[in-house]
Scaffold this motif. Structure first.
Motif, PDB file in Angstrom:
ATOM      1  N   ILE A 147     112.123   6.551  -8.213  1.00 26.48           N
ATOM      2  CA  ILE A 147     111.158   7.639  -8.361  1.00 26.48           C
ATOM      3  C   ILE A 147     109.738   7.134  -8.144  1.00 26.48           C
ATOM      4  O   ILE A 147     108.918   7.788  -7.475  1.00 26.48           O
ATOM      5  N   GLN A 148     109.430   5.973  -8.676  1.00 25.34           N
ATOM      6  CA  GLN A 148     108.090   5.401  -8.558  1.00 25.34           C
ATOM      7  C   GLN A 148     107.737   5.131  -7.093  1.00 25.34           C
ATOM      8  O   GLN A 148     106.597   5.340  -6.673  1.00 25.34           O
ATOM      9  N   HIS A 149     108.697   4.684  -6.309  1.00 28.31           N
ATOM     10  CA  HIS A 149     108.461   4.420  -4.884  1.00 28.31           C
ATOM     11  C   HIS A 149     108.451   5.706  -4.062  1.00 28.31           C
ATOM     12  O   HIS A 149     107.924   5.719  -2.946  1.00 28.31           O
ATOM     13  N   LEU A 150     109.048   6.766  -4.614  1.00 30.83           N
ATOM     14  CA  LEU A 150     109.151   8.027  -3.869  1.00 30.83           C
ATOM     15  C   LEU A 150     107.915   8.912  -4.031  1.00 30.83           C
ATOM     16  O   LEU A 150     107.604   9.709  -3.135  1.00 30.83           O
ATOM     17  N   ILE A 151     107.189   8.767  -5.138  1.00 34.10           N
ATOM     18  CA  ILE A 151     106.135   9.723  -5.480  1.00 34.10           C
ATOM     19  C   ILE A 151     105.072   9.848  -4.404  1.00 34.10           C
ATOM     20  O   ILE A 151     104.770  10.964  -3.939  1.00 34.10           O
ATOM     21  N   LEU A 152     104.468   8.757  -3.970  1.00 34.47           N
ATOM     22  CA  LEU A 152     103.366   8.847  -3.000  1.00 34.47           C
ATOM     23  C   LEU A 152     103.817   9.384  -1.639  1.00 34.47           C
ATOM     24  O   LEU A 152     103.149  10.267  -1.084  1.00 34.47           O
ATOM     25  N   PRO A 153     104.916   8.886  -1.047  1.00 34.56           N
ATOM     26  CA  PRO A 153     105.358   9.480   0.225  1.00 34.56           C
ATOM     27  C   PRO A 153     105.676  10.968   0.106  1.00 34.56           C
ATOM     28  O   PRO A 153     105.300  11.760   0.971  1.00 34.56           O
ATOM     29  N   ALA A 154     106.355  11.348  -0.977  1.00 33.71           N
ATOM     30  CA  ALA A 154     106.699  12.764  -1.163  1.00 33.71           C
ATOM     31  C   ALA A 154     105.455  13.606  -1.403  1.00 33.71           C
ATOM     32  O   ALA A 154     105.352  14.727  -0.883  1.00 33.71           O
ATOM     33  N   LEU A 155     104.495  13.076  -2.157  1.00 36.61           N
ATOM     34  CA  LEU A 155     103.252  13.804  -2.410  1.00 36.61           C
ATOM     35  C   LEU A 155     102.481  14.030  -1.118  1.00 36.61           C
ATOM     36  O   LEU A 155     101.971  15.124  -0.868  1.00 36.61           O
ATOM     37  N   THR A 156     102.406  13.005  -0.291  1.00 44.03           N
ATOM     38  CA  THR A 156     101.700  13.124   0.994  1.00 44.03           C
ATOM     39  C   THR A 156     102.331  14.200   1.862  1.00 44.03           C
ATOM     40  O   THR A 156     101.637  15.078   2.392  1.00 44.03           O
ATOM     41  N   LEU A 157     103.634  14.146   1.993  1.00 44.20           N
ATOM     42  CA  LEU A 157     104.331  15.083   2.864  1.00 44.20           C
ATOM     43  C   LEU A 157     104.281  16.509   2.319  1.00 44.20           C
ATOM     44  O   LEU A 157     104.145  17.476   3.080  1.00 44.20           O
ATOM     45  N   SER A 158     104.353  16.662   1.011  1.00 49.01           N
ATOM     46  CA  SER A 158     104.359  18.006   0.423  1.00 49.01           C
ATOM     47  C   SER A 158     102.978  18.648   0.453  1.00 49.01           C
ATOM     48  O   SER A 158     102.854  19.856   0.677  1.00 49.01           O
ATOM     49  N   LEU A 159     101.913  17.866   0.233  1.00 51.99           N
ATOM     50  CA  LEU A 159     100.564  18.421   0.263  1.00 51.99           C
ATOM     51  C   LEU A 159     100.236  19.020   1.621  1.00 51.99           C
ATOM     52  O   LEU A 159      99.583  20.061   1.718  1.00 51.99           O
ATOM     53  N   LEU A 160     100.714  18.376   2.678  1.00 58.05           N
ATOM     54  CA  LEU A 160     100.434  18.878   4.019  1.00 58.05           C
ATOM     55  C   LEU A 160     101.248  20.126   4.344  1.00 58.05           C
ATOM     56  O   LEU A 160     100.877  20.895   5.223  1.00 58.05           O
ATOM     57  N   GLY A 161     102.362  20.328   3.653  1.00 62.01           N
ATOM     58  CA  GLY A 161     103.189  21.500   3.913  1.00 62.01           C
ATOM     59  C   GLY A 161     102.787  22.728   3.113  1.00 62.01           C
ATOM     60  O   GLY A 161     103.356  23.806   3.296  1.00 62.01           O
ATOM     61  N   VAL A 162     101.813  22.559   2.226  1.00 58.15           N
ATOM     62  CA  VAL A 162     101.395  23.658   1.356  1.00 58.15           C
ATOM     63  C   VAL A 162     100.651  24.743   2.116  1.00 58.15           C
ATOM     64  O   VAL A 162     100.839  25.938   1.878  1.00 58.15           O
ATOM     65  N   ALA A 163      99.776  24.337   3.046  1.00 61.72           N
ATOM     66  CA  ALA A 163      98.825  25.265   3.672  1.00 61.72           C
ATOM     67  C   ALA A 163      99.512  26.461   4.330  1.00 61.72           C
ATOM     68  O   ALA A 163      99.130  27.615   4.091  1.00 61.72           O
ATOM     69  N   LEU A 188     105.822   9.836  10.298  1.00 56.05           N
ATOM     70  CA  LEU A 188     104.539   9.171  10.081  1.00 56.05           C
ATOM     71  C   LEU A 188     104.420   8.630   8.657  1.00 56.05           C
ATOM     72  O   LEU A 188     103.937   7.514   8.442  1.00 56.05           O
ATOM     73  N   VAL A 189     104.852   9.412   7.687  1.00 53.96           N
ATOM     74  CA  VAL A 189     104.758   8.990   6.288  1.00 53.96           C
ATOM     75  C   VAL A 189     105.618   7.758   6.032  1.00 53.96           C
ATOM     76  O   VAL A 189     105.188   6.804   5.357  1.00 53.96           O
ATOM     77  N   GLU A 190     106.825   7.769   6.557  1.00 56.95           N
ATOM     78  CA  GLU A 190     107.710   6.617   6.365  1.00 56.95           C
ATOM     79  C   GLU A 190     107.139   5.363   6.998  1.00 56.95           C
ATOM     80  O   GLU A 190     107.306   4.257   6.468  1.00 56.95           O
ATOM     81  N   GLN A 191     106.453   5.509   8.112  1.00 56.12           N
ATOM     82  CA  GLN A 191     105.865   4.351   8.771  1.00 56.12           C
ATOM     83  C   GLN A 191     104.717   3.781   7.948  1.00 56.12           C
ATOM     84  O   GLN A 191     104.597   2.564   7.797  1.00 56.12           O
ATOM     85  N   VAL A 192     103.868   4.644   7.408  1.00 55.91           N
ATOM     86  CA  VAL A 192     102.722   4.176   6.625  1.00 55.91           C
ATOM     87  C   VAL A 192     103.177   3.488   5.338  1.00 55.91           C
ATOM     88  O   VAL A 192     102.662   2.432   4.961  1.00 55.91           O
ATOM     89  N   PHE A 193     104.152   4.080   4.662  1.00 54.52           N
ATOM     90  CA  PHE A 193     104.607   3.544   3.378  1.00 54.52           C
ATOM     91  C   PHE A 193     105.776   2.566   3.526  1.00 54.52           C
ATOM     92  O   PHE A 193     106.332   2.139   2.505  1.00 54.52           O
ATOM     93  N   SER A 194     106.146   2.232   4.759  1.00 56.79           N
ATOM     94  CA  SER A 194     107.280   1.335   5.010  1.00 56.79           C
ATOM     95  C   SER A 194     108.532   1.826   4.288  1.00 56.79           C
ATOM     96  O   SER A 194     109.317   1.043   3.743  1.00 56.79           O
ATOM     97  N   TYR A 195     108.684   3.140   4.253  1.00 55.27           N
ATOM     98  CA  TYR A 195     109.825   3.757   3.584  1.00 55.27           C
ATOM     99  C   TYR A 195     111.032   3.697   4.520  1.00 55.27           C
ATOM    100  O   TYR A 195     110.983   4.194   5.645  1.00 55.27           O
ATOM    101  N   PRO A 196     112.129   3.079   4.094  1.00 50.02           N
ATOM    102  CA  PRO A 196     113.260   2.826   5.000  1.00 50.02           C
ATOM    103  C   PRO A 196     114.117   4.057   5.281  1.00 50.02           C
ATOM    104  O   PRO A 196     115.273   4.142   4.876  1.00 50.02           O
TER     105      PRO A 196
END
Length: 330
Positions: free
Chosen positions: A190-206, A268-276
């Motif tokens: 969960i700790q590793h998921l929060i920032l990538p998920a937050l980034t992706l979700s904030l952009l989908g809000v608009a 893009l998010v996975e690349q920035v956060f090195s999320y596998p």
């Protein structure tokens, strides 16, 4: 037309469309890569020095000298058998790489999709209820700024602020470094998921917020709502009884139609956060000329986006036919 016939017709059209889509995507993707400067043999051996005999065997294995049409038919035939080839980077079957990475991406995208949908819907309702006020203007400004914000830029900002400067979250990856799989806790993930998920979700809000706002304003100005106001209904009770249930389903339909943007943002998010996840595998395949893996990811992404559109079309066709009728009258 009976419901069973309508459902059968709908399913038949969708299956035909999926087959056509995959055929076109496979052919176009294969030919684009075929005529690109990618050399699969060089990508496979990297900086190693091999003998001419070994190199000739590799060229024969990858079909370097085979005509493109024949190579495509051989590749397509293997795809129909479930053989996507072997990844040059990971040295394992492409299907296994995608299966391994897809689950991590699914968790990330599902979390972001749910959060962005709920937050966007709430903001849209609040803005629609307070049309013309400072609350409405603030939410619209927030949405416009988000819509104009590049995904990778927001990801880098959140990474620098919350991981590098404040140290609240890990810098990257989906699990702690140096910890075996059986020792990784749920909290670690969960700790590793929060920032990538937050980034992706904030952009989908608009998108969902602005759509919900416009639909709610349209509903609140309709005749039956005016009649409800004349009966004494007002405020939040009016919105809950007549507004939300009329805008919820169109908003959900739009959310499913956003699967393509969701997948593109995840890359893009996975690349920035090195999320596998599957997005990082796609970038690695493109940069390191892993043709089999790149083609496999293309097929996977096409099916993923098609599934989102299929769910949206199902809602559009069967769950709430009013959506179809409203568009027909516009």
């Amino acid at each position: 037309m009976p419901d069973t016939e309508k459902i059968a017709s709908f399913a038949g059209k969708k299956i035909l469309r999926l087959v056509s889509l995959l055929a076109v995507v496979c052919f176009v993707s294969f030919m684009l890569i075929q005529y690109s400067p990618i050399d699969p043999v060089r990508a496979y051996i990297g900086e190693m020095t091999v003998s001419e005999e070994h190199k000739a065997k590799l060229e024969e294995y990858w079909g370097v000298n085979t005509p493109p049409q024949e190579k495509f038919l051989n590749w397509a035939g293997n795809i129909l058998k479930g053989d996507f080839g072997v990844s040059l980077i990971y040295r394992m079957p492409v299907a296994d790489v995608i299966k391994e990475r897809a689950m991590a991406s699914f968790v990330l995208m599902a979390t972001s999709w749910l959060f962005s949908g709920v937050l966007g819907f709430i903001l849209g309702i609040v803005a629609g209820m307070n049309k013309g006020t400072w609350i409405d203007r603030a939410i619209k400004t927030y949405c416009y700024v988000l819509a104009a914000t590049p995904t990778f830029w927001l990801a880098l900002v959140l990474l620098m602020v919350f991981s590098v400067s404040l140290g609240w979250f890990p810098i990257g990856l989906s699990v702690p470094i140096g910890v075996t799989a059986e020792n990784v806790t749920f909290f670690d993930r969960i700790q590793h998921l929060i920032l990538p998920a937050l980034t992706l979700s904030l952009l989908g809000v608009a998108q969902i917020a602005m759509f919900t706002r416009e639909k709610l304003i349209e509903v609140l100005s309709s005749d039956y709502v005016l009649f409800a106001k004349a009966r004494g209904e007002k405020g939040l009770d009016l919105v809950l009884r007549h507004g939300i249930r009329n805008v919820a389903l169109p908003a959900i339909t739009l959310q499913f139609l956003g699967f393509s943007e969701l997948f593109g943002g995840a890359v893009l998010v996975e690349q920035v956060f090195s999320y596998p996840g599957i997005g990082q595998a796609a970038v690695a395949a493109g940069l390191r000329s892993d043709v089999p893996l790149l083609l496999g990811v293309v097929i996977f992404s096409a099916i993923f986006v098609f599934c989102g559109n299929l769910i949206a079309d199902t809602i559009y066709e069967f769950v709430d036919p009013r959506i179809k009728q409203q568009e027909a009258t516009v």
